[in-house]
Design a protein around this motif. Structure first.
Motif, short mmCIF file in Angstrom:
data_model
loop_
_atom_site.label_atom_id
_atom_site.label_comp_id
_atom_site.label_asym_id
_atom_site.label_seq_id
_atom_site.Cartn_x
_atom_site.Cartn_y
_atom_site.Cartn_z
N ALA A 582 0.81 -1.22 0.00
CA ALA A 582 0.00 0.00 0.00
C ALA A 582 0.85 1.28 0.00
O ALA A 582 0.57 2.21 -0.78
CB ALA A 582 -0.97 -0.01 1.18
N PRO A 583 1.88 1.40 0.84
CA PRO A 583 2.69 2.63 0.79
C PRO A 583 3.39 2.82 -0.55
O PRO A 583 3.43 3.94 -1.09
CB PRO A 583 3.71 2.43 1.93
CG PRO A 583 3.05 1.46 2.85
CD PRO A 583 2.28 0.53 1.97
N LEU A 585 2.45 1.63 -3.46
CA LEU A 585 1.44 1.96 -4.46
C LEU A 585 0.97 3.41 -4.30
O LEU A 585 0.68 4.08 -5.29
CB LEU A 585 0.25 1.01 -4.32
CG LEU A 585 0.52 -0.43 -4.79
CD1 LEU A 585 -0.58 -1.37 -4.27
CD2 LEU A 585 0.60 -0.49 -6.31
N GLY A 586 0.95 3.90 -3.07
CA GLY A 586 0.57 5.29 -2.84
C GLY A 586 1.59 6.24 -3.45
O GLY A 586 1.22 7.25 -4.06
N ARG A 587 2.87 5.92 -3.28
CA ARG A 587 3.91 6.77 -3.89
C ARG A 587 3.83 6.71 -5.41
O ARG A 587 4.01 7.74 -6.10
CB ARG A 587 5.29 6.32 -3.40
CG ARG A 587 5.54 6.60 -1.92
CD ARG A 587 6.99 6.34 -1.55
NE ARG A 587 7.34 4.94 -1.65
CZ ARG A 587 7.20 4.05 -0.66
NH1 ARG A 587 6.69 4.44 0.50
NH2 ARG A 587 7.56 2.79 -0.82
N ALA A 589 1.13 6.17 -7.11
CA ALA A 589 -0.08 6.91 -7.49
C ALA A 589 0.21 8.41 -7.58
O ALA A 589 -0.28 9.10 -8.49
CB ALA A 589 -1.20 6.65 -6.49
N GLU A 590 1.01 8.94 -6.66
CA GLU A 590 1.34 10.36 -6.71
C GLU A 590 2.07 10.70 -7.99
O GLU A 590 1.81 11.74 -8.63
CB GLU A 590 2.21 10.73 -5.50
CG GLU A 590 1.47 10.70 -4.17
CD GLU A 590 2.38 11.03 -3.00
OE1 GLU A 590 3.56 11.37 -3.24
OE2 GLU A 590 1.92 10.94 -1.84
N HIS A 621 -8.00 11.45 -11.39
CA HIS A 621 -7.08 11.20 -10.28
C HIS A 621 -7.69 10.19 -9.30
O HIS A 621 -6.99 9.33 -8.76
CB HIS A 621 -6.78 12.51 -9.54
CG HIS A 621 -6.15 13.56 -10.39
ND1 HIS A 621 -5.51 13.29 -11.59
CD2 HIS A 621 -6.05 14.91 -10.22
CE1 HIS A 621 -5.05 14.41 -12.11
NE2 HIS A 621 -5.38 15.41 -11.30
N GLY A 625 -6.36 6.53 -7.85
CA GLY A 625 -6.40 6.14 -6.45
C GLY A 625 -7.08 4.81 -6.22
O GLY A 625 -6.63 4.00 -5.40
N ASP A 629 -5.11 1.01 -5.20
CA ASP A 629 -5.45 0.75 -3.80
C ASP A 629 -5.64 -0.76 -3.62
O ASP A 629 -6.60 -1.32 -4.18
CB ASP A 629 -6.74 1.49 -3.44
CG ASP A 629 -7.13 1.30 -1.98
OD1 ASP A 629 -6.56 0.41 -1.31
OD2 ASP A 629 -8.01 2.04 -1.51
#
Length: 804
Positions: A582-583, A585-587, A589-590, A621, A625, A629
């Motif tokens: 998750a972290p 993938l979050g980076r 995504a940004e 966007h 997300g 996720d």
């Protein structure tokens, strides 16, 4: 001095000369001969790229100033290395009140000592499109005021734009009526929306903060280049890379003058002549003139060639059909390019077009031979030529043109025919005659008209094609990059050999790039996407349900936007990213959202920089997300990661192949910062993220990276036997065996040294073999020179042998 191999670094306030100095031992250990620096002159405060130069006479203090640069140059010299610097002769940054030359022009108008430095139409006041609303409204709302700054009264707009006043107005500025005060100045304040139509000075592309320079004027040339000549004379630099040479009035004349001035400087012993390369976008089949006095281009042409070589031509049609089916847009690139050129010309370049037309009308009216040519006819002819112009520009001077321009004019004439009004072909012919230096009329007017046409055709190509159509056409995004032609899907072995033989003959010192500060996708993103050209059926099978999932998440997302997003997720998927991280993938995504915003606005279909549709952008966007996720899209993420894994060996093979070619074919290889490991970056600013040099130093010492190890290995050979790489001939080697069509081989010889190279192309089927045959890249391949796979070829898709 001609570099052996360069390493591009992007300087800004967060990566200074001191930061680069710390990495010199690593670059030396890697085998680099020259640091290739982004612009080092003083740019606008906080600039992240350096191309908005406000003072070309001094080195940027934010980077460490001249003292810092000298320390860096000394450190490089201590390791036997040199410096090549990027210079910006075409334009200057004029926003923010930091450019003293522009400031003086605003204050003194045509009487300024710098009035001739900028390409300004002095028939009217300088138009400054900096207001958000009409002038009277801005004044009434308090957006414009007189403030005393450093003891001098100035006009300040929105607390940001600082504008000088005429000297005769400064004493009474505080008591004058603002509207009356503004009206007396040498400039006219206007809404930013008027720029495309009313701007009366040449800007860089569509950027109002960058004003064009008249480098053709000897005084301007000397003022803007004196620093570089001094640095060269002192042995602090070995040469330059010229930014956007096609923006200049006379690129050929400029380059010859640059060479003459450098050659007039006595070089230090053993240094040889200055190294000069130019940023030049070459169209398919367009040659670079050999009489400009330069060493070649900065490498975008090679980037296009080596990327095309990785693509399987058999994938062109099925991927085009899939794109058309999914998007509802054209399967071919041509209609997208035409529409984008038409739109950009009628909108973002209206003012520049009008002044070009006016120049040709004045030229036509200077001779009776052009009686009957109306302004409307001339405008239509110019418009339609610019719709279809096959290259960035031609190089006529009004009274002459190079021989090579004739083929360009002939192609333009053929292409424009379907778009002409009945009976108006003769007007186009007249325009082309003037471009050839053969038309009638006043010589001074001819020079002005031809200059305006050529300085308009180049930005139209850049903004309409690369910065618009490339974001609208999505057959396969690895073919949409700076200097590329998406219509040319793949390059065959024989074509590649012919291009490399031409390099050996004409451009052995040109730069070879596979990644740049301008690229839209990193070299390893393109390498991975190229694999899809070999497996279009597999890609269709995977992407079809993904598109259905996107539609289920948000049916308002345009399918072409969704399809390009899915390609981008696949191409840029970070190494070792797990579908449940998750972290991570979050980076990711940004980064994707940053790319997505730029892509949507550059495409100008559903949003734009001028009028962003923030609601649509937010939905796009939000889609990113959801897709990235692991709680909401676990199946999709597993499927995407599975496809990345399945194609990974083929992607890595492509990465090694393009790396090997960059370091072995004729030319000077450039390594873009950080790309010695996998470069999975996207368009700027993503491709300018900080580089982890500690990781690279450790991997170089341990030999823990296949790509970095290959680079170091080839750089060591280049250092040991520089002659064969710098001057060696290029001869294709025949190949036999059941994989002969996939193998490209060649030989380079010089001074008794021979280098043989062979690479495996388009090996996805081998790499994805479930039986584990991926280590056997070569099979029964035999080179015509006698080498056999069983004897010499290794378990990687590149092989080379240096016989000394």
């Amino acid at each position: 001095m001609t570099p052996r191999a360069t390493y591009r670094m992007q300087f800004h306030k967060d990566f200074t000369f001191a930061d680069a100095e710390a990495q010199v031992p690593y670059l030396a250990a890697l085998g680099i001969s020259h640091l290739y620096a982004s612009p080092i002159t003083t740019a606008r405060t906080g600039s992240t790229h350096g191309y908005d130069v406000v003072d070309p006479t001094r080195i940027n203090p934010e980077l460490g100033g001249e003292d810092g640069f000298r320390r860096l140059a000394d450190q490089l010299a201590a390791h036997g290395m040199g410096v090549i610097v990027d210079i910006v002769p075409n334009h200057m940054g004029v926003a923010g009140g930091e450019n003293r030359w522009w400031h003086d022009v605003l204050a003194r108008g045509e009487q300024s000592d710098f009035a001739a430095f900028f390409d300004i139409d002095w028939r009217e006041k300088i138009v400054l499109p900096i207001l958000g609303d009409p002038l009277r409204q801005v004044i009434d709302e308090g957006g414009l005021a007189v403030e005393t700054i450093d003891g001098t009264p100035m006009l300040v707009a929105y607390g940001e734009h600082r504008l000088p006043l005429r000297s005769e107005d400064r004493a009474t500025a505080a008591t004058d009526d603002l509207a009356t005060l503004v009206d007396r100045q040498h400039y006219r304040l206007a809404s930013w929306r008027t720029a495309n139509d009313d701007l009366n000075w040449r800007r860089f592309f569509t950027i109002n903060d960058l004003a064009g320079l008249r480098a053709e004027d000897p005084a301007v040339f000397e003022a803007t280049h004196a620093l570089f000549f001094r640095l060269y004379a002192e042995g602090l630099i070995d040469g330059v890379r010229v930014d956007h040479v096609d923006g200049l009035t006379d690129p050929a004349g400029y380059c010859r003058m640059l060479r003459t001035r450098f050659d007039a400087i006595e070089p230090q012993a053993g240094r040889g002549p200055a190294y000069i390369v130019i940023e030049k976008i070459l169209a398919e089949g367009e040659p670079l003139a050999t009489d400009w006095g330069v060493d070649g281009t900065s490498g975008y042409d090679f980037m296009a060639q080596v990327t095309a070589l990785l693509h399987d031509p058999a994938g062109a049609e099925p991927l085009a059909a899939l794109w058309a089916e999914v998007s509802g847009r054209s399967a071919t690139f041509g209609p997208e390019e035409l529409r984008a050129r038409q739109e950009m010309l009628s909108w973002q370049f209206e003012g520049q077009l009008q002044r070009c037309v006016e120049a040709f009308v004045a030229l036509a009216r200077s001779t009776p031979a052009c009686d009957g040519l109306t302004a409307g006819m001339i405008r239509r002819a110019i418009e339609r030529l610019l719709w279809v112009f096959p290259v960035y520009r031609t190089y006529g001077t009004g009274d002459a043109a190079p021989v090579a321009d004739a083929a360009i004019r002939a192609t333009a004439r053929d292409r424009v025919t379907p778009h002409l009004a009945p009976g108006e072909g003769v007007v186009v012919d007249r325009i082309l005659d003037w471009l050839a230096g053969e038309g009638p009329g006043d010589a001074e007017r001819a020079a002005d008209a031809v200059r305006r046409f050529q300085q308009l055709s180049a930005p139209i190509a850049a903004k309409a094609v690369e910065d618009t159509a490339f974001y609208r056409y999505g057959r396969l995004l690895s073919r949409n990059d700076v200097g590329f032609d998406p219509a040319a899907f793949a390059l065959g072995n024989d074509e590649f050999h012919a291009l490399m033989r031409g390099r050996a003959a004409d451009w052995p010192r040109a730069m070879l790039a596979s990644g740049t500060h301008d690229h839209k996708r990193g070299e390893d993103v393109r390498a991975r996407l190229a694999v899809l050209s070999e497996v279009p059926a597999l890609w269709r099978e995977r992407v079809t349900p993904w598109l259905a999932q996107v539609s289920a998440i948000d049916a308002t997302i345009a399918p072409d936007d969704a399809y390009m997003l899915l390609q981008t997720l696949f191409g840029a998927w970070p190494e070792a990213l797990l579908p449940d991280d998750a972290p991570g993938l979050g980076r990711f995504a940004e980064r994707i959202i940053g790319w997505q915003e730029k892509a949507l606005r550059e495409a100008k279909l559903r949003s734009s920089w001028e009028d962003p549709d923030e609601a649509y952008e937010e939905r796009c966007h939000a889609l990113v997300g959801v897709l990235l996720d692991p709680e909401r899209s676990a199946a999709f993420l597993r499927d995407m990661a599975d496809l990345v894994d399945a194609t990974q060996r083929a992607s890595e093979a492509n990465a090694l192949v393009q790396t090997a070619l960059r370091y072995t074919v004729p030319g000077v290889p450039d390594l873009y910062q950080g790309a010695e490991l996998a470069d999975l970056s996207l368009v700027d600013p993503d491709n300018r993220r900080p580089v982890d040099y500690a990781e690279r130093r450790a991997l170089l010492a341990s030999g823990g990276s296949a790509k970095l190890g290959l680079i170091a290995e080839l750089l060591a050979l280049r250092k040991r036997q520089p002659l064969v790489f710098a001057q060696g001939s290029y001869t294709p080697i025949g190949v036999t065996g059941d994989r002969a069509e996939q193998v490209l081989a060649f030989e380079r010889t010089a001074g008794g040294t021979r280098l043989r190279v062979a690479i495996v192309l388009r090996g996805a089927a081998l790499a994805m073999d479930a039986a584990g045959a991926a280590d056997d890249w070569w099979g029964d391949t035999r080179l015509a020179t006698g080498e056999r796979a069983a004897d010499l070829f290794v378990t990687r898709p590149v092989w080379f042998d240096l016989h000394e």
